[in-house]
Design a protein around this motif. Structure first.
Motif, short mmCIF file in Angstrom:
data_model
loop_
_atom_site.label_atom_id
_atom_site.label_comp_id
_atom_site.label_asym_id
_atom_site.label_seq_id
_atom_site.Cartn_x
_atom_site.Cartn_y
_atom_site.Cartn_z
N SER A 62 0.82 -1.22 0.00
CA SER A 62 0.00 0.00 0.00
C SER A 62 0.85 1.27 0.00
CB SER A 62 -0.94 0.00 1.20
OG SER A 62 -0.21 0.01 2.42
N ILE A 65 1.55 2.96 -3.46
CA ILE A 65 0.41 3.40 -4.26
C ILE A 65 -0.05 4.77 -3.77
CG2 ILE A 65 -1.88 2.75 -5.13
CD1 ILE A 65 -1.33 -0.08 -4.11
N GLU A 67 -2.60 7.82 -2.72
CA GLU A 67 -3.78 7.78 -1.86
C GLU A 67 -5.06 7.57 -2.68
OE1 GLU A 67 -6.00 10.40 1.64
OE2 GLU A 67 -4.14 11.12 0.71
N ARG A 70 -5.15 3.97 -3.82
CA ARG A 70 -5.47 3.08 -2.70
C ARG A 70 -6.97 3.07 -2.42
NH1 ARG A 70 -0.74 5.20 -0.06
NH2 ARG A 70 -2.04 6.64 1.12
N ILE A 154 -3.65 -2.81 1.61
CA ILE A 154 -4.37 -1.67 1.04
C ILE A 154 -5.60 -1.33 1.88
CG2 ILE A 154 -5.74 -0.92 -0.94
CD1 ILE A 154 -3.74 -2.66 -2.66
N LYS A 157 -4.68 0.12 5.38
CA LYS A 157 -4.17 1.50 5.35
C LYS A 157 -5.28 2.49 5.05
CE LYS A 157 -0.61 4.58 3.69
NZ LYS A 157 -0.59 5.21 5.02
N VAL A 158 -6.13 2.18 4.09
CA VAL A 158 -7.23 3.10 3.76
C VAL A 158 -8.16 3.27 4.95
CG1 VAL A 158 -9.33 3.34 2.36
CG2 VAL A 158 -7.16 2.75 1.27
#
Length: 216
Positions: A62, A65, A67, A70, A154, A157-158
């Motif tokens: 992640s 990539i 934001e 993501r 991913i 983190k999001v």
């Protein structure tokens, strides 16, 4: 003579392939955590079972990539695959330490999948304690080498970044929406200036020195 810098791309090429599709028992569950090195906020983890090949060619660490990308991939993963999300609070981090809290968040993420068995593939070198009924394999740099782990990276983190943006709106002094709680120079400067808030990890260096000025 100066040493040549090894890029992440070169590092991935040098790592052996992981035949994760051959792991048993089914399903294969990728697990990763996010926020371990932060000074504030909970640690989050995600567990992902890939139902198909949809999006798989786009999944990677992640941190590599943007934001916007993501967010797009997290929406795809949540729509097309099976996802569990877990977290451990700031209080739990301070009580049991960040490593154990990260493993606890991962355990909770797997439990959210509501499957009773499978093969859990964990990013890093630590297996998840007290996770009964599952086989486990750890993979160094798994978020670069195992698609279900990449997907978990991913989503985790999001999910955490969204929370930190909400905390940024509630605590504008600290800029959480920008640094997401990580130990950046501006974040450390704000802690010195304003004192820690309730969402800071009191056991962490960079926070514990300033607890006399706790901002409730």
């Amino acid at each position: 003579m100066a040493k040549k810098k090894v890029t992440k791309k070169k590092l991935v090429l040098d790592l052996p392939d992981v035949a994760w599709r051959e792991f048993s028992p089914f399903p294969v569950i990728g697990v990763d955590e996010v926020g371990r090195g932060c000074l504030a906020g909970p640690v989050y983890a995600a567990a992902v079972i890939l139902k198909s090949e949809v999006g798989i060619e786009h999944f990677t660490d992640s941190k590599l990539i943007s934001e916007i990308r993501r967010e797009e991939l997290a929406s795809l993963i949540l729509a097309e695959h099976i996802v569990g999300i877990g977290s451990a609070t700031v209080e739990e981090i301070d009580e049991i330490n960040i490593l154990n809290a990260s493993l606890l968040a991962m355990k909770r993420a797997v439990e959210q999948l509501k499957v009773k068995s499978g093969h859990v593939v964990v990013d890093g070198n630590k297996k998840i304690p007290n996770l009964k009924g599952y086989e486990q394999t750890t993979v160094i740099k798994g978020d670069l080498r195992v698609a279900p782990i990449s997907a978990a990276s991913i989503v985790a983190k999001v999910t955490r970044d969204r929370l930190m943006k909400e905390l940024g709106a509630k605590y504008p002094k600290y800029g959480f929406e920008e640094h997401k709680g990580y130990s950046t120079p501006i974040h450390k400067e704000r802690i010195v200036l304003h004192g820690p808030c309730l969402h800071h990890r009191r056991s962490f260096a960079g926070v514990k020195e300033h607890l006399a000025f706790l901002n409730i």
